[in-house]
Scaffold this motif. Sequence first.
Motif, PDB file in Angstrom:
ATOM      1  N   HIS A 137     -18.548 -15.732  -2.472  1.00 16.09           N
ATOM      2  CA  HIS A 137     -19.006 -14.544  -2.001  1.00 16.09           C
ATOM      3  C   HIS A 137     -19.920 -14.970  -0.717  1.00 16.09           C
ATOM      4  CE1 HIS A 137     -17.151 -12.736  -5.185  1.00 16.09           C
ATOM      5  NE2 HIS A 137     -17.591 -13.509  -6.153  1.00 16.09           N
ATOM      6  N   GLY A 138     -19.718 -15.728   0.007  1.00 19.41           N
ATOM      7  CA  GLY A 138     -20.317 -16.014   1.452  1.00 19.41           C
ATOM      8  C   GLY A 138     -19.597 -15.031   2.486  1.00 19.41           C
ATOM      9  N   PRO A 139     -19.722 -15.216   3.642  1.00 14.05           N
ATOM     10  CA  PRO A 139     -19.170 -14.377   4.846  1.00 14.05           C
ATOM     11  C   PRO A 139     -17.832 -14.479   4.617  1.00 14.05           C
ATOM     12  CG  PRO A 139     -20.788 -15.779   5.665  1.00 14.05           C
ATOM     13  CD  PRO A 139     -20.622 -16.154   4.378  1.00 14.05           C
ATOM     14  N   GLY A 140     -17.130 -13.250   4.824  1.00 12.83           N
ATOM     15  CA  GLY A 140     -15.924 -13.044   4.717  1.00 12.83           C
ATOM     16  C   GLY A 140     -15.146 -13.038   3.248  1.00 12.83           C
ATOM     17  N   GLN A 141     -16.161 -13.235   2.220  1.00 10.75           N
ATOM     18  CA  GLN A 141     -15.621 -12.995   1.024  1.00 10.75           C
ATOM     19  C   GLN A 141     -15.995 -11.911   0.103  1.00 10.75           C
ATOM     20  OE1 GLN A 141     -15.889 -17.026  -0.979  1.00 10.75           O
ATOM     21  NE2 GLN A 141     -16.509 -17.665   0.967  1.00 10.75           N
ATOM     22  N   GLY A 142     -17.142 -11.410   0.502  1.00 11.54           N
ATOM     23  CA  GLY A 142     -17.679 -10.056   0.018  1.00 11.54           C
ATOM     24  C   GLY A 142     -18.478 -10.290  -1.266  1.00 11.54           C
ATOM     25  N   ARG A 143     -18.691  -9.062  -1.901  1.00  4.18           N
ATOM     26  CA  ARG A 143     -19.502  -9.337  -3.221  1.00  4.18           C
ATOM     27  C   ARG A 143     -18.381  -9.300  -4.370  1.00  4.18           C
ATOM     28  NH1 ARG A 143     -21.022  -3.517  -4.233  1.00  4.18           N
ATOM     29  NH2 ARG A 143     -19.842  -2.353  -2.517  1.00  4.18           N
ATOM     30  N   ARG A 144     -18.768  -9.529  -5.593  1.00  2.88           N
ATOM     31  CA  ARG A 144     -17.939  -9.715  -6.763  1.00  2.88           C
ATOM     32  C   ARG A 144     -17.380  -8.291  -6.786  1.00  2.88           C
ATOM     33  NH1 ARG A 144     -20.549 -12.806 -11.006  1.00  2.88           N
ATOM     34  NH2 ARG A 144     -19.659 -14.646 -10.021  1.00  2.88           N
ATOM     35  N   ALA A 145     -18.042  -7.163  -6.939  1.00  4.78           N
ATOM     36  CA  ALA A 145     -17.541  -5.918  -7.051  1.00  4.78           C
ATOM     37  C   ALA A 145     -16.261  -5.531  -6.221  1.00  4.78           C
ATOM     38  CB  ALA A 145     -18.394  -4.722  -7.159  1.00  4.78           C
ATOM     39  N   LEU A 146     -16.261  -5.929  -5.103  1.00  4.29           N
ATOM     40  CA  LEU A 146     -15.407  -5.873  -3.935  1.00  4.29           C
ATOM     41  C   LEU A 146     -14.156  -6.370  -4.285  1.00  4.29           C
ATOM     42  CD1 LEU A 146     -15.019  -4.654  -0.890  1.00  4.29           C
ATOM     43  CD2 LEU A 146     -15.547  -6.743  -0.020  1.00  4.29           C
ATOM     44  N   THR A 147     -14.246  -7.561  -4.976  1.00  5.55           N
ATOM     45  CA  THR A 147     -12.819  -8.254  -5.357  1.00  5.55           C
ATOM     46  C   THR A 147     -12.255  -7.815  -6.769  1.00  5.55           C
ATOM     47  OG1 THR A 147     -14.081 -10.093  -6.192  1.00  5.55           O
ATOM     48  CG2 THR A 147     -13.539 -10.262  -3.794  1.00  5.55           C
ATOM     49  N   LEU A 148     -13.171  -7.135  -7.186  1.00  7.39           N
ATOM     50  CA  LEU A 148     -12.758  -6.739  -8.842  1.00  7.39           C
ATOM     51  C   LEU A 148     -12.228  -5.453  -9.017  1.00  7.39           C
ATOM     52  CD1 LEU A 148     -15.167  -8.858 -10.813  1.00  7.39           C
ATOM     53  CD2 LEU A 148     -12.957  -9.195 -10.382  1.00  7.39           C
ATOM     54  N   VAL A 149     -12.773  -4.419  -8.174  1.00  4.36           N
ATOM     55  CA  VAL A 149     -12.457  -3.042  -8.357  1.00  4.36           C
ATOM     56  C   VAL A 149     -11.156  -2.681  -7.780  1.00  4.36           C
ATOM     57  CG1 VAL A 149     -13.147  -0.671  -8.121  1.00  4.36           C
ATOM     58  CG2 VAL A 149     -14.817  -2.539  -8.762  1.00  4.36           C
ATOM     59  N   LEU A 189       0.926  -1.242  -0.005  1.00  2.00           N
ATOM     60  CA  LEU A 189      -0.023   0.091   0.061  1.00  2.00           C
ATOM     61  C   LEU A 189       0.878   1.313   0.077  1.00  2.00           C
ATOM     62  CD1 LEU A 189      -2.996  -0.580   2.546  1.00  2.00           C
ATOM     63  CD2 LEU A 189      -3.011  -0.805  -0.045  1.00  2.00           C
ATOM     64  N   PRO A 190       0.313   2.421  -0.782  1.00  2.00           N
ATOM     65  CA  PRO A 190       0.901   3.638  -0.549  1.00  2.00           C
ATOM     66  C   PRO A 190       0.715   4.247   0.871  1.00  2.00           C
ATOM     67  CG  PRO A 190      -1.195   3.719  -1.797  1.00  2.00           C
ATOM     68  CD  PRO A 190      -0.970   2.370  -1.652  1.00  2.00           C
ATOM     69  N   ALA A 191       1.458   5.132   1.450  1.00  2.00           N
ATOM     70  CA  ALA A 191       1.328   5.613   2.531  1.00  2.00           C
ATOM     71  C   ALA A 191      -0.227   6.380   2.711  1.00  2.00           C
ATOM     72  CB  ALA A 191       2.208   6.868   2.625  1.00  2.00           C
ATOM     73  N   GLY A 192      -0.772   6.006   3.895  1.00  2.00           N
ATOM     74  CA  GLY A 192      -2.194   6.377   4.149  1.00  2.00           C
ATOM     75  C   GLY A 192      -3.367   5.722   3.083  1.00  2.00           C
ATOM     76  N   GLY A 193      -2.808   4.478   2.541  1.00  2.00           N
ATOM     77  CA  GLY A 193      -3.652   3.502   1.862  1.00  2.00           C
ATOM     78  C   GLY A 193      -4.848   3.137   2.302  1.00  2.00           C
ATOM     79  N   ARG A 194      -6.187   3.055   1.776  1.00  2.00           N
ATOM     80  CA  ARG A 194      -7.104   2.448   2.166  1.00  2.00           C
ATOM     81  C   ARG A 194      -7.500   1.054   2.074  1.00  2.00           C
ATOM     82  NH1 ARG A 194     -11.796   5.976  -0.174  1.00  2.00           N
ATOM     83  NH2 ARG A 194     -12.970   4.956   1.718  1.00  2.00           N
ATOM     84  N   VAL A 195      -8.045   0.495   2.942  1.00  2.00           N
ATOM     85  CA  VAL A 195      -8.288  -0.946   2.971  1.00  2.00           C
ATOM     86  C   VAL A 195      -9.845  -1.079   3.316  1.00  2.00           C
ATOM     87  CG1 VAL A 195      -7.841  -3.263   3.669  1.00  2.00           C
ATOM     88  CG2 VAL A 195      -6.046  -1.484   3.672  1.00  2.00           C
ATOM     89  N   VAL A 196     -10.421  -2.110   2.604  1.00  2.00           N
ATOM     90  CA  VAL A 196     -11.917  -2.480   2.592  1.00  2.00           C
ATOM     91  C   VAL A 196     -11.863  -3.943   2.807  1.00  2.00           C
ATOM     92  CG1 VAL A 196     -12.522  -2.629   0.309  1.00  2.00           C
ATOM     93  CG2 VAL A 196     -14.252  -2.196   1.832  1.00  2.00           C
ATOM     94  N   VAL A 197     -12.699  -4.339   3.925  1.00  2.00           N
ATOM     95  CA  VAL A 197     -12.949  -5.720   4.131  1.00  2.00           C
ATOM     96  C   VAL A 197     -14.410  -6.122   4.169  1.00  2.00           C
ATOM     97  CG1 VAL A 197     -10.767  -5.829   5.706  1.00  2.00           C
ATOM     98  CG2 VAL A 197     -13.286  -5.461   6.492  1.00  2.00           C
ATOM     99  N   PRO A 198     -14.874  -7.335   3.848  1.00  2.00           N
ATOM    100  CA  PRO A 198     -16.226  -7.532   3.487  1.00  2.00           C
ATOM    101  C   PRO A 198     -16.853  -8.249   5.049  1.00  2.00           C
ATOM    102  CG  PRO A 198     -14.864  -9.734   2.909  1.00  2.00           C
ATOM    103  CD  PRO A 198     -13.853  -8.476   3.334  1.00  2.00           C
ATOM    104  N   PRO A 199     -18.071  -7.893   5.048  1.00  2.00           N
ATOM    105  CA  PRO A 199     -18.595  -8.397   6.388  1.00  2.00           C
ATOM    106  C   PRO A 199     -18.393  -9.967   6.657  1.00  2.00           C
ATOM    107  CG  PRO A 199     -20.286  -7.263   4.895  1.00  2.00           C
ATOM    108  CD  PRO A 199     -19.220  -7.430   4.355  1.00  2.00           C
ATOM    109  N   GLY A 200     -18.272 -10.147   8.168  1.00  2.00           N
ATOM    110  CA  GLY A 200     -17.850 -11.530   8.276  1.00  2.00           C
ATOM    111  C   GLY A 200     -16.584 -12.145   8.174  1.00  2.00           C
ATOM    112  N   LEU A 201     -15.372 -11.219   7.784  1.00  2.00           N
ATOM    113  CA  LEU A 201     -14.108 -11.796   7.997  1.00  2.00           C
ATOM    114  C   LEU A 201     -13.880 -12.210   8.986  1.00  2.00           C
ATOM    115  CD1 LEU A 201     -11.810 -11.481   5.795  1.00  2.00           C
ATOM    116  CD2 LEU A 201     -11.047  -9.336   6.960  1.00  2.00           C
TER     117      LEU A 201
END
Length: 201
Positions: free
Chosen positions: A125-137, A71-83
């Motif tokens: 795309h069950g718990p901890g895996q997120g929806r498809r857009a989350l893993t592609l964008v 990550l770059p400095a101050g990079g933003r991270v997103v996680v899916p529900p249920g991780l």
Amino acid sequence: MSAREEILGLVRAALEGVDRTAPRAEAPRIAEVSDLVGHFAERVEDYRAVVERCAPEDLAATVAAALARHLPAGGRVVVPPGLSFEVSGAVEDSGLTALELDEVDAVVTEAAVGIAETGTIVLDHGPGQGRRALTLVPDRHVCVVRADQVVTDVPDALARLDPARPLTWISGPSATSDIELDRVEGVHGPRTLHVVVVAAG
């Protein structure tokens, strides 16, 4: 004589004397490999992905180190529900739009299955895996695969998956080639794939 007839004639000549009724030898199944998880890791690396192995108790620290590396400095991270573990400083996906996801630097998910023969990771795309857009964008994807999720081949993977669920099959970072065969990464998905393989507990 047409080009088609010429090609078929060459094929017939090449097959002369070949016993086409003899049974073909089956390719050896990868199940004979003693270290299935190690073979999976090697195949994933063949796709230019980064692979790390860790013990269950080191998972959160290993993921944090992977994010720090990419990550770059101050990079933003997103996680899916249920991780199933905490990622410090990450934001949980609450239906972020495509534009909002495009501003995220990395996503951390878990997987449903890892396939040793092909080095493929499958998300249902069950718990901890997120929806498809989350893993592609987002441009970077850190994906956790546990040792007991690694199977031999595609038929074994299909036996574990629900065909009614949406499935995403990942074989390395997103890559394509233009008309001059120049490889371009990150066009259809993450440019960087970092796979954390967690040993059996």
